[in-house]
Scaffold this motif. Structure first.
Motif, PDB file in Angstrom:
ATOM      1  N   ALA A 210       0.904  -1.164   0.062  1.00 25.11           N
ATOM      2  CA  ALA A 210      -0.005  -0.186   0.173  1.00 25.11           C
ATOM      3  C   ALA A 210       1.026   1.118  -0.096  1.00 25.11           C
ATOM      4  O   ALA A 210       2.003   1.222   0.533  1.00 25.11           O
ATOM      5  N   PHE A 211       0.420   2.338  -0.484  1.00 26.08           N
ATOM      6  CA  PHE A 211       1.188   3.542  -0.646  1.00 26.08           C
ATOM      7  C   PHE A 211       0.280   4.623  -0.122  1.00 26.08           C
ATOM      8  O   PHE A 211      -1.100   4.667  -0.333  1.00 26.08           O
ATOM      9  N   VAL A 212       0.835   5.634   0.872  1.00 33.14           N
ATOM     10  CA  VAL A 212       0.131   6.780   1.298  1.00 33.14           C
ATOM     11  C   VAL A 212       1.073   7.808   0.795  1.00 33.14           C
ATOM     12  O   VAL A 212       2.332   7.756   0.751  1.00 33.14           O
ATOM     13  N   LYS A 213       0.348   9.135   0.543  1.00 38.92           N
ATOM     14  CA  LYS A 213       1.138  10.101   0.332  1.00 38.92           C
ATOM     15  C   LYS A 213       2.252  10.590   1.101  1.00 38.92           C
ATOM     16  O   LYS A 213       2.196  10.396   2.505  1.00 38.92           O
ATOM     17  N   GLY A 214       3.387  10.801   0.959  1.00 37.82           N
ATOM     18  CA  GLY A 214       4.384  11.253   1.536  1.00 37.82           C
ATOM     19  C   GLY A 214       4.927  12.730   1.275  1.00 37.82           C
ATOM     20  O   GLY A 214       4.517  13.175   0.591  1.00 37.82           O
ATOM     21  N   VAL A 239       6.116   8.869  -2.071  1.00 35.46           N
ATOM     22  CA  VAL A 239       4.826   8.244  -1.424  1.00 35.46           C
ATOM     23  C   VAL A 239       5.513   7.147  -0.281  1.00 35.46           C
ATOM     24  O   VAL A 239       6.551   6.636  -0.484  1.00 35.46           O
ATOM     25  N   ILE A 240       4.869   6.754   0.681  1.00 34.85           N
ATOM     26  CA  ILE A 240       5.362   6.194   1.803  1.00 34.85           C
ATOM     27  C   ILE A 240       4.670   4.625   1.491  1.00 34.85           C
ATOM     28  O   ILE A 240       3.513   4.436   1.553  1.00 34.85           O
ATOM     29  N   SER A 241       5.380   3.568   1.398  1.00 36.65           N
ATOM     30  CA  SER A 241       5.017   2.167   1.451  1.00 36.65           C
ATOM     31  C   SER A 241       4.943   1.429   2.810  1.00 36.65           C
ATOM     32  O   SER A 241       5.558   1.654   3.698  1.00 36.65           O
ATOM     33  N   LEU A 242       3.684   0.671   2.987  1.00 37.95           N
ATOM     34  CA  LEU A 242       3.517   0.026   4.064  1.00 37.95           C
ATOM     35  C   LEU A 242       3.159  -1.378   3.510  1.00 37.95           C
ATOM     36  O   LEU A 242       2.432  -1.708   2.770  1.00 37.95           O
ATOM     37  N   LYS A 243       3.601  -2.321   4.549  1.00 36.10           N
ATOM     38  CA  LYS A 243       3.331  -3.574   4.038  1.00 36.10           C
ATOM     39  C   LYS A 243       3.291  -4.729   5.227  1.00 36.10           C
ATOM     40  O   LYS A 243       4.173  -4.420   6.403  1.00 36.10           O
ATOM     41  N   ALA A 244       2.464  -5.616   5.395  1.00 36.19           N
ATOM     42  CA  ALA A 244       2.813  -6.642   6.524  1.00 36.19           C
ATOM     43  C   ALA A 244       2.099  -8.016   6.070  1.00 36.19           C
ATOM     44  O   ALA A 244       1.094  -7.933   5.523  1.00 36.19           O
ATOM     45  N   GLU A 245       2.665  -8.969   6.392  1.00 38.46           N
ATOM     46  CA  GLU A 245       2.247 -10.473   5.989  1.00 38.46           C
ATOM     47  C   GLU A 245       2.760 -11.643   6.804  1.00 38.46           C
ATOM     48  O   GLU A 245       3.776 -11.218   7.386  1.00 38.46           O
ATOM     49  N   THR A 246       1.954 -12.521   6.678  1.00 34.84           N
ATOM     50  CA  THR A 246       2.261 -13.682   7.807  1.00 34.84           C
ATOM     51  C   THR A 246       3.298 -14.535   7.179  1.00 34.84           C
ATOM     52  O   THR A 246       2.849 -14.988   5.831  1.00 34.84           O
ATOM     53  N   HIS A 247       3.983 -15.510   7.555  1.00 31.92           N
ATOM     54  CA  HIS A 247       4.739 -16.528   7.205  1.00 31.92           C
ATOM     55  C   HIS A 247       4.763 -17.797   8.042  1.00 31.92           C
ATOM     56  O   HIS A 247       5.815 -18.218   8.484  1.00 31.92           O
ATOM     57  N   MET A 271       9.673  -3.603  -2.607  1.00 29.92           N
ATOM     58  CA  MET A 271      10.399  -3.590  -3.938  1.00 29.92           C
ATOM     59  C   MET A 271       9.669  -3.369  -5.115  1.00 29.92           C
ATOM     60  O   MET A 271       9.840  -2.988  -6.052  1.00 29.92           O
ATOM     61  N   ALA A 272       8.430  -4.539  -4.922  1.00 27.27           N
ATOM     62  CA  ALA A 272       7.560  -4.548  -6.115  1.00 27.27           C
ATOM     63  C   ALA A 272       6.487  -3.609  -6.158  1.00 27.27           C
ATOM     64  O   ALA A 272       5.501  -4.067  -7.134  1.00 27.27           O
ATOM     65  N   GLY A 273       6.391  -2.535  -5.319  1.00 29.99           N
ATOM     66  CA  GLY A 273       5.334  -1.801  -5.368  1.00 29.99           C
ATOM     67  C   GLY A 273       5.262  -0.933  -6.713  1.00 29.99           C
ATOM     68  O   GLY A 273       6.484  -0.390  -6.787  1.00 29.99           O
ATOM     69  N   GLY A 274       4.005  -0.530  -7.236  1.00 32.32           N
ATOM     70  CA  GLY A 274       3.967   0.358  -8.602  1.00 32.32           C
ATOM     71  C   GLY A 274       5.152  -0.182  -9.535  1.00 32.32           C
ATOM     72  O   GLY A 274       4.790  -1.297  -9.802  1.00 32.32           O
ATOM     73  N   LYS A 275       5.995   0.779 -10.000  1.00 30.60           N
ATOM     74  CA  LYS A 275       7.018   0.441 -10.899  1.00 30.60           C
ATOM     75  C   LYS A 275       8.303   0.252 -10.460  1.00 30.60           C
ATOM     76  O   LYS A 275       9.289   0.019 -11.084  1.00 30.60           O
ATOM     77  N   GLY A 276       8.249  -0.264  -8.926  1.00 29.93           N
ATOM     78  CA  GLY A 276       9.495  -0.168  -8.432  1.00 29.93           C
ATOM     79  C   GLY A 276       9.645   0.660  -7.103  1.00 29.93           C
ATOM     80  O   GLY A 276       9.602   1.828  -7.233  1.00 29.93           O
ATOM     81  N   SER A 277       9.827   0.179  -5.934  1.00 30.68           N
ATOM     82  CA  SER A 277      10.078   0.889  -4.717  1.00 30.68           C
ATOM     83  C   SER A 277      11.187   0.682  -3.797  1.00 30.68           C
ATOM     84  O   SER A 277      11.718  -0.417  -4.073  1.00 30.68           O
ATOM     85  N   MET A 278      11.425   1.272  -2.674  1.00 30.40           N
ATOM     86  CA  MET A 278      12.542   1.129  -1.939  1.00 30.40           C
ATOM     87  C   MET A 278      12.240   0.882  -0.484  1.00 30.40           C
ATOM     88  O   MET A 278      11.516   1.748   0.215  1.00 30.40           O
ATOM     89  N   PRO A 279      12.699  -0.514   0.012  1.00 35.00           N
ATOM     90  CA  PRO A 279      12.397  -0.708   1.416  1.00 35.00           C
ATOM     91  C   PRO A 279      13.195  -0.099   2.298  1.00 35.00           C
ATOM     92  O   PRO A 279      14.614   0.223   1.916  1.00 35.00           O
ATOM     93  N   TYR A 366       9.641   3.672   0.512  1.00 33.85           N
ATOM     94  CA  TYR A 366       9.142   4.697  -0.216  1.00 33.85           C
ATOM     95  C   TYR A 366       9.289   4.494  -1.635  1.00 33.85           C
ATOM     96  O   TYR A 366       9.996   3.429  -2.123  1.00 33.85           O
ATOM     97  N   ALA A 367       8.600   5.433  -2.477  1.00 29.74           N
ATOM     98  CA  ALA A 367       9.020   5.444  -3.948  1.00 29.74           C
ATOM     99  C   ALA A 367       8.433   6.715  -4.391  1.00 29.74           C
ATOM    100  O   ALA A 367       8.000   7.517  -3.697  1.00 29.74           O
ATOM    101  N   ARG A 368       8.743   6.975  -5.681  1.00 26.86           N
ATOM    102  CA  ARG A 368       8.448   8.256  -6.331  1.00 26.86           C
ATOM    103  C   ARG A 368       6.668   8.032  -6.517  1.00 26.86           C
ATOM    104  O   ARG A 368       6.218   6.988  -6.863  1.00 26.86           O
ATOM    105  N   GLU A 369       6.171   9.215  -6.200  1.00 27.17           N
ATOM    106  CA  GLU A 369       4.805   9.120  -6.561  1.00 27.17           C
ATOM    107  C   GLU A 369       4.430   9.014  -8.013  1.00 27.17           C
ATOM    108  O   GLU A 369       3.345   7.975  -8.126  1.00 27.17           O
TER     109      GLU A 369
END
Length: 603
Positions: A210-214, A239-247, A271-279, A366-369
């Protein structure tokens, strides 16, 4: 040929030619002044990696030898000598050897030929695909409509892309409580919050993150990425990326690698958010039954200890937290915080406990908007896979994670757990980051390889158009893999990308610089079909319309009734207040958890 060196450990090298004296001297230095063993075979019992699976350590070690000017070395593995054949080892990654000889890495097994599945119900049971009766009926009807038997890859593939793990069938299912059908699914209730209060949400529930405005931030990056160049500062809207998942399942079965790949998979999602994002930073949550570490706590006696299927809770907590932190340390993303809950409760004849561990990995980035949404593919776009080779590991994780742990055979459950390779994932990330930092990001779309391997990732990339994938162009580390295993394994840290053909050269240049393996394995089409074909034999392991694969599989319907459970009234002794407080402070959920969640780099 195989050469052995012995120092602090035992090293076995597979060489294409006999090393000369100068090369032996270099290798001896590399292995910590290890002794070159002239013998061509060694007697005794040894534990080492499975012969058909090259370890990430070996991949890195061979690259080091290349950088030292040593050629002809194909594989380097470490072995430990043990006293007898009863020594303990990890069957997922290791095997016991009775002597080491020149056939150490020889594999005398042929790939299984493609199969046509006539009895889907029986195949579902033997392979642990977790298909429901409705789904089996759906596949039988599909086979009848197509006028042919489905292949093993098609049945296996359907089970992965439509598993509970991947499709959230329970959360998207219809609930009937006390005979009344509920108006909303669990997932629709979750989405309802963001629909009613979108606030700063840019993207949610439709991508890997998910992305929220940064804020507007200063990007410090090279002016160009394919050649040495000056660094420059540039303001970008973020934009700020947010993620959580179980394993959960993999961590229950193999705590270190299960939690490590849980952390790694969550990083890949960011890493795979949008067209590429940075953890940027990660979190971890662990929930288990009481660990019973020998303190004889009163609350741990409410239930008797069980015979644990794989690992005791205390062992799980230590190994899992080691794995999650280890991956973050080696990838270069700190695991900065987390939580732990241990729980057991006996209520009459009912017992509740986290016997199947909960491991949740999360993080921010984060990523570029302007890169926060994927572009639409068009026919002729190139399908690219980046990352390591395919091995018989991480098979069927989506389906196996969707049933009770222990329900399937030990073989199936162990094969479903992945191995971690943070160094490889870091190389791939460096390439993606380079593309994302350009003024014009050439990536059209990107997905990580999670459960279901190539099948899941690449089918999502071509879901709008259709696509044709060449099985023989996918990287092969284990020559004994069948088509089904090549398509469906999740053995390495890989990413799938869509690129325009005329922009591939830039990606290839940066990948070569970062030593990140890159493979162009297919292209998008316009026929709305997903095809995995062996171009050497012409056999199509998968040849289905995307609608048949993703379209309208049977919906999950869950019925339940309300039960009124009367809890016993609790009685307290005021004089024991200090004892109560002391006991509460000793609960893992209350006590300091830094020893689990904030492990520093100890490499």
């Amino acid at each position: 040929m195989i050469r052995f060196f012995k120092g602090k450990g035992l090293f076995a090298l597979e060489c294409s030619q006999e090393p000369d004296a100068n090369e032996i001297e270099k290798l001896s230095w590399l292995f910590g002044d290890a002794q070159n063993i002239e013998a061509r075979s060694l007697s005794g019992f040894f534990i080492g990696p499975r012969r058909e699976m090259i370890t990430p350590w070996s991949t890195n070690a061979v690259e080091i030898t290349l950088n030292m000017g040593l050629t002809g070395i194909k594989r380097i593995e470490q072995f430990v000598e043990v006293g007898n054949a009863n020594a303990m080892f990890d069957p997922m990654l290791e095997q016991l050897y009775d002597g080491l000889d020149q056939q150490l890495f020889t594999i005398d097994r042929m790939p299984e030929p493609p199969r046509e599945i006539e009895d889907i119900a029986a195949y579902n049971l033997t392979e642990g695909l977790a298909l429901s009766p409705d789904e089996i009926s759906y596949l039988q009807q599909l086979s009848h409509r197509l006028g042919r038997a489905l292949t093993d890859s098609e049945v296996f593939g359907f089970s992965q892309v439509n598993s509970e793990h991947c499709r959230h069938k329970i959360f998207n299912g219809t609930f009937i409580i006390d005979g009344v059908e509920k108006a909303h699914s669990l997932f629709s209730l979750i989405r309802k919050t963001s629909k009613q209060h979108p606030n700063f949400i840019v993207s949610a529930y439709k991508d890997n993150v998910a992305f929220v405005k940064g804020p507007v931030i200063q990007q410090f990056a090279p002016l160009t990425q394919h050649q040495p160049d000056y660094f420059a500062e540039k303001p970008i809207q973020s934009v700020i990326s947010l993620k959580a998942e179980t394993h959960n399942f993999p961590t229950t079965v193999e705590p270190f690698n299960g939690a490590a790949t849980g952390s790694g998979g969550e990083i890949r999602d960011r890493m795979a958010g949008g067209k590429g994002s940075m953890p940027l930073a990660g979190t971890a949550v662990y929930m288990t039954a009481y660990p019973r570490l020998g303190e004889n706590h009163a609350w741990e006696s409410v239930m008797a200890p069980r015979k644990w299927l794989y690992h005791a809770p205390g062992e799980l907590l230590i190994k899992a937290s080691d794995g999650a932190s280890d991956f973050g340390n080696k990838f270069g993303q700190p695991l900065i915080c987390g939580s732990i809950l241990t729980f057991e409760q006996q209520m009459g004849e009912r017992a509740y406990a986290f016997d199947k561990v909960i491991m949740q990995a999360g993080g921010i980035g984060y990523a570029r908007e302007k890169d926060s949404l994927k572009d639409e593919p068009v026919p002729g776009d190139q399908v690219v896979v980046m990352g390591g080779d395919n091995y018989r590991i991480g098979m069927g994780g989506g389906a196996v994670s969707s049933v009770a742990t222990g329900q399937l055979s030990n073989r199936i459950e162990l094969n479903a757990v992945q191995r971690s390779n943070p160094e490889m994932q870091k190389r791939v990330y460096n390439v993606i980051r380079a593309m994302a930092e350009l003024d014009e990001n050439p990536i059209i779309s990107i997905h990580d390889h999670g459960a279901g391997g190539h099948l899941n990732s690449l089918s999502e990339l071509v879901e709008v158009t259709g696509g044709s994938i060449s099985i023989d162009k996918l990287p092969l580390g284990d020559p004994t893999l069948s088509d089904r295993e090549i398509i469906g394994n999740e053995s390495q840290e890989r990413m799938g990308l869509l690129m325009q053909k005329n922009k591939l050269h830039l990606l290839e240049q940066v990948a070569a610089r970062e030593r990140a393996p890159l493979f162009v394995v297919g292209e998008t089409t316009s026929n709305q079909k997903l095809t995995f074909i062996n171009t050497q034999t012409g056999h199509k392991a998968i040849d289905l319309s995307l609608f048949d694969l993703f379209g309208k599989p049977p919906q999950t319907i869950l019925s339940d009734i309300t039960e009124n459970i009367e809890l016993q009234e609790q009685h307290y002794d005021v004089d024991k207040l200090h004892q109560y407080v002391s006991e509460v402070l000793q609960l893992e959920a209350v006590a300091c958890k830094d020893w689990l969640t904030n492990k520093v780099d100890r490499s």
